[in-house]
Write an enzyme that holds these catalytic residues in place. Structure first.
Site, PDB file in Angstrom:
ATOM      1  N   SER A  15       0.557  -1.368  -0.288  1.00 35.69           N
ATOM      2  CA  SER A  15      -0.037   0.048  -0.292  1.00 35.69           C
ATOM      3  C   SER A  15       0.667   1.277  -0.156  1.00 35.69           C
ATOM      4  O   SER A  15       0.313   2.455  -0.147  1.00 35.69           O
ATOM      5  CB  SER A  15      -1.080   0.006   0.922  1.00 35.69           C
ATOM      6  OG  SER A  15      -0.223   0.404   2.799  1.00 35.69           O
ATOM      7  N   HIS A 112       8.629   2.842   9.352  1.00 38.84           N
ATOM      8  CA  HIS A 112       8.604   2.552  10.368  1.00 38.84           C
ATOM      9  C   HIS A 112       6.532   2.702  10.642  1.00 38.84           C
ATOM     10  O   HIS A 112       7.163   3.866  11.375  1.00 38.84           O
ATOM     11  CB  HIS A 112       9.411   2.334  11.480  1.00 38.84           C
ATOM     12  CG  HIS A 112       9.814   1.116  12.023  1.00 38.84           C
ATOM     13  ND1 HIS A 112       8.978   0.192  12.475  1.00 38.84           N
ATOM     14  CD2 HIS A 112       8.729   1.680  13.621  1.00 38.84           C
ATOM     15  CE1 HIS A 112       9.140  -0.255  12.975  1.00 38.84           C
ATOM     16  NE2 HIS A 112       9.356   0.461  14.508  1.00 38.84           N
TER      17      HIS A 112
HETATM   18  C1  GRF Z   1       4.237  -1.062   6.656  1.00 40.42           C
HETATM   19  O1  GRF Z   1       3.322  -0.152   8.213  1.00 40.42           O
HETATM   20  C2  GRF Z   1       4.949   0.358   7.075  1.00 40.42           C
HETATM   21  O2  GRF Z   1       4.813   0.837   7.986  1.00 40.42           O
HETATM   22  C3  GRF Z   1       6.164  -1.498   7.532  1.00 40.42           C
HETATM   23  O3  GRF Z   1       5.343  -2.402   6.494  1.00 40.42           O
HETATM   24  C4  GRF Z   1       4.243  -1.512   6.186  1.00 40.42           C
HETATM   25  C5  GRF Z   1       3.952  -1.822   4.960  1.00 40.42           C
HETATM   26  O4  GRF Z   1       2.889  -1.926   4.454  1.00 40.42           O
HETATM   27  N1  GRF Z   1       7.079  -0.620   7.336  1.00 40.42           N
HETATM   28  P1  GRF Z   1       2.749  -1.817   3.000  1.00 40.42           P
HETATM   29  O5  GRF Z   1       2.434  -3.611   1.923  1.00 40.42           O
HETATM   30  O6  GRF Z   1       3.003  -0.518   2.312  1.00 40.42           O
HETATM   31  O7  GRF Z   1       0.854  -1.767   2.654  1.00 40.42           O
END
Ligand code: GRF
Length: 209
Positions: A15, A112
């Protein structure tokens, strides 16, 4: 034109990746394009999305290399071919190989889902982060976009945004409240980078007007 490469891991939904691709296309991130999405597994859901959006993809699977160093070399080779100005980790769960960090100093960002330096480090990803926030009793949490160094979640902090922690929250509700904030914060950090407005001084990242 700034060239952006995005790294994702096997379980990544993609996402944040999708938000970055769309923000480049509608100029919220000006004069930029995502030129490659590189996944650590060929069944990563994010790869399907990247394909559907017409972005070039590649897979460099660490399990296919007998030594960690060889994985690092292969990943570096694929990245160098893409000639990125900026590399964005978006749900990339591994420690980035040292040779990649060295080749792109202060040109790699990560997001993060907590307020670093709290709730970071090895093994702190996904719902475990939000579980730890709830157990800590903190009344706010948030997300952090930072430059990537040789360790987990320790590089200079670029932007942070907060959300409240509510009494009824579960790890899932916290994650859901934070996700759109993550997207907006990552896009904002990348915009500042491509506009040349970030200056790293020691641990501090200064943003110029
Ligand atoms: C997110 O929560 C980001 O903060 C962390 O991994 C997750 C990835 O989510 N590093 P997506 O794949 O971008 O939906």
């Amino acid at each position: 034109m700034s060239r952006i490469a995005i790294l994702v891991s096997g379980p990544s939904r993609g996402s944040n990746m999708q938000a970055i691709i769309e923000a480049c296309r509608d100029e919220r991130i000006p004069d930029s394009a995502v030129v490659a999405v590189i996944a650590s597994r060929d069944d990563a859901p994010a790869l399907q999305t990247a394909h559907a959006l017409g972005v070039s993809t590649a897979v460099v699977n660490p399990r296919e290399f007998p030594e960690a160093d060889m994985y690092g070399d292969a990943l570096l080779w694929v990245l160098q071919k893409a000639q990125p100005d900026l590399i964005c980790l978006a749900g990339y769960m591994r420690l980035l190989p040292a040779q990649v960090v060295e080749a792109f100093p202060m040109r790699i960002m990560n997001i993060h889902p907590a307020l670093l330096p709290l709730f970071g480090g090895r093994g702190m990803y996904g719902l475990k982060v939000h579980q730890a926030v709830l157990e800590s009793g903190m009344k706010v949490t948030g997300c952090t976009v930072h430059f990537v160094d040789e360790q987990y979640d320790t590089g200079p902090i670029i932007l942070q945004r907060c959300v409240p922690v509510e009494d009824a929250d579960t790890p899932e509700t916290l994650a859901a409240r934070l996700l759109p904030i993550e997207h907006a914060t990552y896009i904002e950090a990348i915009r500042l980078f491509v506009q040349g407005r970030l200056r790293v001084e020691g641990r501090r990242v200064r943003v110029s007007e």
